[in-house]
Scaffold this motif. Sequence first.
Motif, mmCIF file in Angstrom:
data_model
loop_
_atom_site.group_PDB
_atom_site.id
_atom_site.type_symbol
_atom_site.label_atom_id
_atom_site.label_comp_id
_atom_site.label_asym_id
_atom_site.label_seq_id
_atom_site.Cartn_x
_atom_site.Cartn_y
_atom_site.Cartn_z
ATOM 1 N N SER A 1 0.838 -1.203 0.000
ATOM 2 C CA SER A 1 0.000 0.000 0.000
ATOM 3 C C SER A 1 0.871 1.250 0.000
ATOM 4 O O SER A 1 2.064 1.184 0.306
ATOM 5 N N SER B 1 -1.098 7.390 -0.752
ATOM 6 C CA SER B 1 -2.233 7.974 -1.469
ATOM 7 C C SER B 1 -3.446 7.060 -1.533
ATOM 8 O O SER B 1 -4.433 7.393 -2.195
ATOM 9 N N GLY B 2 -3.383 5.901 -0.884
ATOM 10 C CA GLY B 2 -4.523 5.009 -0.834
ATOM 11 C C GLY B 2 -4.564 3.955 -1.917
ATOM 12 O O GLY B 2 -5.602 3.318 -2.113
ATOM 13 N N ARG C 1 -7.057 2.210 -6.661
ATOM 14 C CA ARG C 1 -7.299 3.140 -5.559
ATOM 15 C C ARG C 1 -8.270 2.480 -4.583
ATOM 16 O O ARG C 1 -9.466 2.367 -4.864
ATOM 17 N N HIS D 1 -8.533 3.410 -1.155
ATOM 18 C CA HIS D 1 -8.996 4.327 -0.107
ATOM 19 C C HIS D 1 -8.714 5.766 -0.514
ATOM 20 O O HIS D 1 -7.872 6.037 -1.374
ATOM 21 N N THR E 1 -4.226 7.556 3.332
ATOM 22 C CA THR E 1 -3.104 6.626 3.493
ATOM 23 C C THR E 1 -3.591 5.285 4.029
ATOM 24 O O THR E 1 -4.383 5.229 4.971
ATOM 25 N N ILE E 2 -3.109 4.200 3.424
ATOM 26 C CA ILE E 2 -3.417 2.859 3.914
ATOM 27 C C ILE E 2 -2.294 2.463 4.871
ATOM 28 O O ILE E 2 -1.192 2.115 4.458
ATOM 29 N N THR F 1 -7.858 -3.996 4.334
ATOM 30 C CA THR F 1 -7.059 -2.771 4.269
ATOM 31 C C THR F 1 -7.673 -1.733 5.197
ATOM 32 O O THR F 1 -8.892 -1.570 5.238
ATOM 33 N N SER G 1 -7.386 2.395 6.652
ATOM 34 C CA SER G 1 -6.885 3.669 6.141
ATOM 35 C C SER G 1 -7.205 4.838 7.065
ATOM 36 O O SER G 1 -8.070 4.768 7.942
ATOM 37 N N ASP H 1 -8.808 7.202 6.116
ATOM 38 C CA ASP H 1 -10.153 7.655 5.761
ATOM 39 C C ASP H 1 -11.230 7.049 6.661
ATOM 40 O O ASP H 1 -12.428 7.191 6.391
#
Length: 335
Positions: free
Chosen positions: A82, A85-86, A104, A106, A109-110, A124, A126, A128
């Motif tokens: 990862s 930027s996701g 993509r 997320h 950041t993952i 995963t 993140s 987010d």
Amino acid sequence: MTEEPALRVIQSSTPVREFDHLGEVTAIAAFPDRRRVATNSSDGVLRVWDLTNGVVLKELEGFCDTTQDIALSPDGQLIASSDESGFVMTWHSETGRALAPTFRAHAGTIWSMDFSPDGATLATGSSDCIVKLWNTATWVQRQFIICDDSVNCVRYSPSGELLAIATTYAIDIRRSVAHHLIMQLHVASASLVWTPDSTGLLSGDPDDATIQEWDSLTWNKIGRQIWKGHTGHQWRMAMNCDGTVVASPTKHNHIRLWWLSDRQTIAIFQHSDSPRCVTFSMDGKYILAGGNNQKVSKWAVPEHAWPEGASKDQETQQVCSCSFHIYSSSHLFDV
């Protein structure tokens, strides 16, 4: 407060071997074949190394940003990586062939990824505030879980029954199939490690730098705090294959090796600059650490702390008698 009895702790400042990297090492994972190790780096490249001689076997590219976490499937055939930027990229470990176009996953950041024990799902997590579950045959999203805050770590239990999710303020414990919440531990955590029998979970708190152990039947803490003011880079700690020994970074550029059963220190390895990640070799005879010094450092675990049944090889025979010195320590806290 009664002082702990003096302990004989092995200290080493010289790794058995160091592999030169081209960027800061952000993640590290050992393959089950015991021959290879994979690393992520600030230069955006995933590298696969020969664990014995430090030769780079593969360089797998596909990112523009700093790569973050690595996950290996239980059989070692799949690699997932990862970035900040996701994005996620996946490869076949033997051929280096991309299994899907970089996607993509997320909006942020993952920080963490983990394969389910059957290898059928990749989780995963993140910044987010979402955990997503991906079908590893098609790389289509199976499901998503909305969390209360940024997701720092996701870890399936070895039994495959539970999924632990560490966020900024809590640890969510969910069923791995139905994904319903069965427990929420109201502690901050950035790092999670299950015991091999799934009966315990270690968590690392980035705020007060403590490590705790939790009973997975009652979700009560097991014993007192293991370490206070201990954890350095909060993202990584590791446990050996039989669940007896834990390795964790400290705030003073050390990697501390300690018994899970009584919390006593076995060894302290001196890292040259901010260790960020650590793992055990599959046989439990070495630990490998990466950090800001742009190297992968390999230390020999003292023989009395090897998993049951581990045998000496040529490399361990050479280093066991000359790499360490021993000193007495009257406490269990960081030095």
